[in-house]
Design an enzyme around this catalytic site. Structure first.
Site, short mmCIF file in Angstrom:
data_model
loop_
_atom_site.label_atom_id
_atom_site.label_comp_id
_atom_site.label_asym_id
_atom_site.label_seq_id
_atom_site.Cartn_x
_atom_site.Cartn_y
_atom_site.Cartn_z
CD GLU A 1 -55.14 23.80 -38.36
OE1 GLU A 1 -56.26 23.31 -38.07
OE2 GLU A 1 -55.00 24.92 -38.88
CD GLU B 1 -58.66 23.70 -42.12
OE1 GLU B 1 -58.25 22.73 -41.47
OE2 GLU B 1 -59.71 24.33 -41.84
#
Length: 456
Positions: free
Chosen positions: A361, A164
């Site tokens: 995720e 991320e």
């Protein structure tokens, strides 16, 4: 339960800084420093010193892998633990032994091991010298990655360069949520660009030594939906997607900035400093698949009022709004919208040549889960429902041709989560902070049955 093809992979994702603790750690990272200087910023003033104590107890905790039967396992190496001297890239022997034995413990179960190199945890010593705003950090990171490949290249199945990068930048340099709590659009773009250059250099090096192994990057994607089909609302959503969705995917998968994005950056003096050879590195970097983290969508509408003296930020061009039909996880405050997973799948299929991808995720954080415990087990039916709804939309996309090959939950075990510490629990395995004991949750049993179903 939904039956997936036997080649579809189910797994879990974790990270080093959220599970290992700080015992015998070589250096502080920014999270360590932040907690030391401002412990009041963290829920119950719980910092990263202990987390789940994987450093000493990973063998005991990994035994739950045997019962669940997981097929992939992602974690990360802490740059601040492995490397003693960042300039010379010398290795801490104790850290090397820890990671090697930890990885062997996973591999002996015949689980695919995916290792990420950076999970929100730049060493503070490097941060003090400019961090990701400093071009030198790119070279330091490349040397660190080379060292990781040299030490663990034969045991690790697949690698990821960053987790991320956009969320990391947003928290640190855009919204001011995380240390150093900066709110500066231009600086955030420079930091993000440098991260992508670092990613690209690592990928290009990796392919020279492991042409037949896979490497990826993990990105968070929150697609924007307009309040209405009104032209102004549509434009607001298009703008946010241009920055946070297409801006990432185009740079990583196509190696380009769109002309629209370039024009915007130029108009508002936001263009990052770059060198032509960096653009060539980005164009050349070819990952094997894209790993997407999806938790919630964004809901935007046209900007209602604008302060002329306000400095330019992304939200200068849109307002957020609450969709009347939304469902909310009351503990985390995030919208539950599994339809977004289908929309992302179709976006990858239609706009990015159906590039291979996985959900790396997805999950649901809940506070005070002990109240759902009956006898010895937490009956987290809400998590099972969350997973199943998202898998329904993912299966629909796959049936319509989406090239998605896997789904990983955040996370395996209740872990420390930045400023939220242990407030919201995401694990399919319970971690009791007081007794230090672990127990499988109902969602862990559900996932085990889901995996078995593939082979029936």
């Amino acid at each position: 339960m939904i039956k997936f093809d036997k080649n579809f992979e189910f797994g879990v994702s974790l990270s080093g800084p959220q599970t290992e603790g700080n015992k015998n750690k070589t250096h502080e990272n920014t999270m360590d420093y932040w907690f030391k200087s401002s412990p009041q910023d963290f829920f119950n003033q719980q910092g990263p010193a202990l987390t789940c104590e994987f450093y000493d107890t990973y063998k005991e905790k990994l035994k739950w892998l045997d019962q669940i039967g997981l097929e992939t396992y992602r974690t990360s190496i802490q740059w601040s633990r492995l490397i003693d001297n960042f300039e010379q890239c010398t290795v801490n022997d104790d850290a090397y032994e820890f990671y090697l034995n930890y990885f062997k413990e996973i591999k002996k179960r015949k689980i695919k091991l995916i290792v990420n190199l950076h999970h929100f945890d730049i060493p503070y010593e490097i941060f003090k010298k400019g961090g990701w705003e400093n071009k030198k950090t790119i070279e330091l990171y490349l040397n660190y990655a080379k060292k990781c490949f040299e030490l663990f290249g034969e045991i690790v199945d697949e690698w990821a360069t960053f987790n991320e990068p956009s969320a990391n930048v947003e928290c640190q340099y855009l919204y001011g949520f995380h240390f150093p709590k900066v709110q500066d659009f231009k600086r955030s773009i420079q930091v993000y660009f440098n991260l992508i250059v670092a990613h690209s250099k690592v990928v290009n090096y990796f392919k020279t030594i492991y042409p037949n192994k896979k490497i990826t990057i993990i990105i968070s994607v929150n697609p924007a939906y307009p309040k209405s089909q009104d032209k102004a609302d549509l434009k607001a959503a298009e703008f946010r997607n241009m920055i946070f969705v297409y801006g990432q995917l185009n740079l990583i998968l196509k190696g380009i900035w769109t002309k629209e994005l370039q024009d915007f950056l130029k108009q508002y003096d936001l263009t990052p400093q770059y060198f032509l050879e960096e653009l060539e590195e980005i164009k050349k970097a070819k990952i094997d698949y894209i790993a997407l983290n999806y938790y919630q969508p964004s809901r935007v509408k046209t900007k209602e009022s604008k302060n002329q003296e306000e400095k330019i930020m992304p939200w200068s061009f849109y307002d957020y709004y609450e969709w009347p039909e939304r469902r909310i996880n009351p503990y985390r405050g995030w919208e539950i919208y599994p339809d977004g997973l289908y929309d992302l799948a179709m976006l990858i299929k239609n706009e990015y040549d159906n590039f291979p991808w996985m959900i790396s995720e997805n999950g649901m954080g809940v506070e005070n889960e002990e109240k759902f415990k009956v006898d010895w087990i937490i009956n987290d039916n809400y998590r099972i429902e969350f997973i199943e709804e998202h898998l329904q939309f993912l299966k629909k996309a796959i049936d319509e041709g989406s090239n998605c090959f896997g789904y990983s939950l955040w996370t395996f075990i209740d872990c420390w989560s930045w400023t939220n510490a242990f407030k919201n629990r995401y694990g399919i395995v319970e971690y009791n902070l007081e007794t230090k004991t672990t127990a499988i949750k109902k969602s862990g049993i559900y996932l085990s049955e889901l995996i078995k179903l593939k082979f029936k």
